[in-house]
Design a protein around this motif. Sequence first.
Motif, mmCIF file in Angstrom:
data_model
loop_
_atom_site.group_PDB
_atom_site.id
_atom_site.type_symbol
_atom_site.label_atom_id
_atom_site.label_comp_id
_atom_site.label_asym_id
_atom_site.label_seq_id
_atom_site.Cartn_x
_atom_site.Cartn_y
_atom_site.Cartn_z
ATOM 1 N N SER A 1 -41.991 13.270 -30.686
ATOM 2 C CA SER A 1 -43.095 13.726 -31.542
ATOM 3 C C SER A 1 -44.446 13.638 -30.820
ATOM 4 O O SER A 1 -45.433 14.223 -31.281
ATOM 5 N N SER B 1 -49.751 10.405 -35.233
ATOM 6 C CA SER B 1 -48.649 10.911 -36.056
ATOM 7 C C SER B 1 -49.140 11.726 -37.248
ATOM 8 O O SER B 1 -48.395 12.546 -37.790
ATOM 9 N N LEU C 1 -42.119 18.674 -44.604
ATOM 10 C CA LEU C 1 -42.554 17.276 -44.549
ATOM 11 C C LEU C 1 -44.047 17.222 -44.302
ATOM 12 O O LEU C 1 -44.528 17.615 -43.240
ATOM 13 N N PHE D 1 -45.774 13.015 -42.058
ATOM 14 C CA PHE D 1 -44.889 12.530 -41.009
ATOM 15 C C PHE D 1 -45.228 11.094 -40.627
ATOM 16 O O PHE D 1 -44.368 10.358 -40.128
#
Length: 369
Positions: free
Chosen positions: A162, A258, A266, A269
């Motif tokens: 990510s 993040s 979503l 996250f």
Amino acid sequence: MGGTVKESNQVSGYITWFLVHGVQTGIGMLNFQQKIAEGAEQDAWVSVLFVGACMHLVILMLFRLLRMAEGGDILSLHRELFGPVVGSGLSVILFFYCVLMCTGQIRPYAEIIHVWVFPDAPLWQVSFIILAVAGYIVSGGFRVVAGICLLCVVIPSLVLPSLYFPLKFAHWLNFLPLWSHGLSDYVKSAAKSVYVFLGPEFLLFYYPFIKNNAKAQKWAHIAVAHTTLLYLIILVTTLGYFNMRQLRHTLWPTLILSKIIRFAFLERFDYIYIFNWMLVIFPICCVSIWAAVRILTQTLKFSRKWALGTTLLVIIGMVLSLRTPVSIERLENVISRVGSVLIFGYIPLLFLIAIGRQAVKRSRSARSN
């Protein structure tokens, strides 16, 4: 010595990788960038590499030191070098270090849960849940603790890709000018880096529980290299995304990174990051509690049940006594200083004393022959 522990209670040598790395990566990964950048700023990555290299020297020293202990751990070495009374006293001091390490993970994590997710959740509830699970894991023995370390290293690693999202917005000019700081700045950043590299010292306790422990040294080195690379990737991503002025006013940089991640299915996250971090802190909580329990059972002759209960009560008492963010920061500073003294002061001193004792024994043996 591995022979002091039954083979059925030992783990394979490669598990050392997950034991060392799992303890090194904890709650500090969420905000270490801000602290490290106080000195060398955009050149702080140099200090991270330096501390990582120093940890390899610590690993060398630890394995050499533990090979000289007849019982294979720090508790037996204390008794051999300083006698039963002083040796037991020194081991009890390490008990409080283990308690501090566990408290230093649970209390900041509870603060994050309170600020980001459940502002009305009482502190004792979050702390009790984590300690109850950790205590249950520790009660299963060292093999269960080692298994949890393996799982809690592998599963959280799935969110590492990510970091690609903030890297898309990185400004690489943030790293310029290179090498623009003095030695004192690099030293300051290195001193701040020590906190997130703490963990190899727990080898002093679980070394006898590793099969063919003398050959497990390579896995410990791999673990430290893994940790150094992980912190370097996160730090470079953070320095690329934030400029220095922004970073100084960002409390949890990793969590902020993040928040920019968005998916159609979503929205938040960062919630995955936050709850994923419970797995990240479990290795250090479980290993430190296990080490504290072993100290009480081996030195003060507590039963395992009473040792575990006493350790959990001390930890929950310390967690509940830290009521403000300022107290949490003070705790982290204490852990950093105590850990630095232990790794770069006490362990080398113990190493020199053990080598001197071994040399005296050899000279006496040569004279008698």
